[in-house]
Scaffold this motif. Structure first.
Motif, PDB file in Angstrom:
ATOM      1  N   CYS A  41      -4.853  36.300  76.072  1.00 44.05           N
ATOM      2  CA  CYS A  41      -5.006  35.517  74.846  1.00 44.05           C
ATOM      3  C   CYS A  41      -6.268  36.038  74.157  1.00 44.05           C
ATOM      4  O   CYS A  41      -7.382  35.790  74.631  1.00 44.05           O
TER       5      CYS A  41
ATOM      6  N   TYR B 122      -1.030  26.382  77.941  1.00 44.05           N
ATOM      7  CA  TYR B 122       0.034  25.390  77.954  1.00 44.05           C
ATOM      8  C   TYR B 122       1.366  26.113  77.978  1.00 44.05           C
ATOM      9  O   TYR B 122       1.448  27.302  77.659  1.00 44.05           O
TER      10      TYR B 122
ATOM     11  N   SER C 166       1.394  29.236  75.589  1.00 43.15           N
ATOM     12  CA  SER C 166       0.472  29.269  74.453  1.00 43.15           C
ATOM     13  C   SER C 166      -0.947  28.991  74.935  1.00 43.15           C
ATOM     14  O   SER C 166      -1.145  28.217  75.877  1.00 43.15           O
ATOM     15  N   CYS C 167      -1.906  29.590  74.245  1.00 40.90           N
ATOM     16  CA  CYS C 167      -3.303  29.290  74.548  1.00 40.90           C
ATOM     17  C   CYS C 167      -3.886  28.416  73.447  1.00 40.90           C
ATOM     18  O   CYS C 167      -3.372  28.397  72.308  1.00 40.90           O
ATOM     19  N   ASN C 168      -4.929  27.664  73.798  1.00 38.79           N
ATOM     20  CA  ASN C 168      -5.552  26.835  72.772  1.00 38.79           C
ATOM     21  C   ASN C 168      -7.028  26.658  73.022  1.00 38.79           C
ATOM     22  O   ASN C 168      -7.539  26.962  74.101  1.00 38.79           O
ATOM     23  N   THR C 169      -7.706  26.192  72.014  1.00 41.22           N
ATOM     24  CA  THR C 169      -9.082  25.770  72.117  1.00 41.22           C
ATOM     25  C   THR C 169      -9.303  24.624  71.143  1.00 41.22           C
ATOM     26  O   THR C 169      -8.495  24.422  70.230  1.00 41.22           O
ATOM     27  N   GLN C 170     -10.358  23.886  71.384  1.00 47.87           N
ATOM     28  CA  GLN C 170     -10.628  22.722  70.546  1.00 47.87           C
ATOM     29  C   GLN C 170     -12.052  22.770  70.025  1.00 47.87           C
ATOM     30  O   GLN C 170     -12.976  23.135  70.756  1.00 47.87           O
TER      31      GLN C 170
ATOM     32  N   THR D  34      -7.783  21.340  66.737  1.00 44.38           N
ATOM     33  CA  THR D  34      -7.205  22.040  67.879  1.00 44.38           C
ATOM     34  C   THR D  34      -6.497  23.278  67.350  1.00 44.38           C
ATOM     35  O   THR D  34      -5.734  23.191  66.385  1.00 44.38           O
ATOM     36  N   TYR D  35      -6.755  24.397  67.987  1.00 45.05           N
ATOM     37  CA  TYR D  35      -6.189  25.667  67.534  1.00 45.05           C
ATOM     38  C   TYR D  35      -5.232  26.200  68.587  1.00 45.05           C
ATOM     39  O   TYR D  35      -5.514  26.140  69.791  1.00 45.05           O
ATOM     40  N   TRP D  36      -4.103  26.748  68.105  1.00 44.71           N
ATOM     41  CA  TRP D  36      -3.053  27.276  68.977  1.00 44.71           C
ATOM     42  C   TRP D  36      -2.708  28.697  68.588  1.00 44.71           C
ATOM     43  O   TRP D  36      -2.737  29.059  67.402  1.00 44.71           O
TER      44      TRP D  36
END
Length: 115
Positions: free
Chosen positions: A22, A37, A94-98, A103-105
């Protein structure tokens, strides 16, 4: 702006392995926790695991001992190493960060485990 780009998905046989990168940009990567996720067809998205900026990880019970999350802060990339894959691992990952309140995907990458 914040961008997250997953890659590395594909078709793999049961018992096989895949590594998903990612790649992140647009924010101070080393300062943020990241997460993986997955969403299988007809099911809700579920957490696979997380990693803090300092590298502390947590995993869902369903993947403990098989999946490993790591990060390379210099390359601004997080990885999901998946071993001993099972058909039930088939999903879009999927990867994400906050960054509260956002929240970004990423766009996700398909992993299919089938013989």
């Amino acid at each position: 702006q914040v961008q997250l780009v997953e890659s590395g998905g594909g078709l793999v046989q049961p018992g096989g392995s895949l590594r998903l990168p990612c790649a992140a940009s647009g924010f101070s990567f080393r300062s943020y926790a990241m997460g993986w996720y997955r969403q299988a067809p007809g099911k809700q998205r579920e957490l696979v695991g997380t990693i803090t900026g300092g590298g502390i990880t947590n995993y869902a019970d369903s993947v403990k001992g098989r999946f490993t999350i790591s990060r390379d802060n210099a390359k601004k990339t997080m990885y999901l190493q998946m071993n001993d894959l099972k058909p039930e691992d088939t999903a879009v990952y999927s990867c994400n960060t906050q960054s509260t309140p956002y929240t970004y995907w990423g766009q996700g990458t398909q992993v299919t485990v089938s013989s």
